[in-house]
Design an enzyme around this catalytic site. Structure first.
Site, PDB file in Angstrom:
ATOM      1  N   CYS A 200       0.843  -1.192   0.000  1.00 40.88           N
ATOM      2  CA  CYS A 200       0.000   0.000   0.000  1.00 40.88           C
ATOM      3  C   CYS A 200       0.878   1.242   0.000  1.00 40.88           C
ATOM      4  O   CYS A 200       1.905   1.250   0.687  1.00 40.88           O
ATOM      5  CB  CYS A 200      -0.922   0.009   1.217  1.00 40.88           C
ATOM      6  SG  CYS A 200      -2.315  -1.129   1.011  1.00 40.88           S
ATOM      7  N   PRO A 201       0.502   2.216  -0.810  1.00 39.96           N
ATOM      8  CA  PRO A 201      -0.796   2.421  -1.435  1.00 39.96           C
ATOM      9  C   PRO A 201      -0.921   1.881  -2.863  1.00 39.96           C
ATOM     10  O   PRO A 201      -1.932   2.120  -3.500  1.00 39.96           O
ATOM     11  CB  PRO A 201      -0.925   3.944  -1.437  1.00 39.96           C
ATOM     12  CG  PRO A 201       0.476   4.415  -1.696  1.00 39.96           C
ATOM     13  CD  PRO A 201       1.344   3.427  -0.921  1.00 39.96           C
TER      14      PRO A 201
END
Length: 83
Positions: free
Chosen positions: A12-13
């Site tokens: 992530c992201p």
């Protein structure tokens, strides 16, 4: 119609960004299955969906991979189709 996004190996992201990019070219009601190995997507993608009018209709965590199915919501501007 359900499309598949392989986000395995991404942290992530990036899975959220790839989900956002794919959903942008999909029509309302279509579904995107996201397969990831970063378990942070269990929080990040549903949060992104709530903010952007989409919804997670299924999720599964087998301890190694996480699979989320995102249903594309209606957008007042419609899908954005890239080149």
């Amino acid at each position: 119609m359900t499309e598949r996004l392989d986000a395995r190996g991404l942290f992530c992201p990036l899975p959220v960004i790839r989900t956002q990019d794919r959903v942008a070219v999909m029509a309302p009601g279509e579904r995107l299955e996201v397969v990831a190995t970063d378990h942070g997507v269990l929080n990040d993608i549903p949060a992104w969906c709530r903010i952007n009018g989409h919804r997670v209709v299924a999720s599964r965590d087998d301890g190694i991979e996480v699979i989320l199915v995102v249903e594309v919501g209606a957008s007042p501007d419609g899908p954005i189709h890239g080149p």
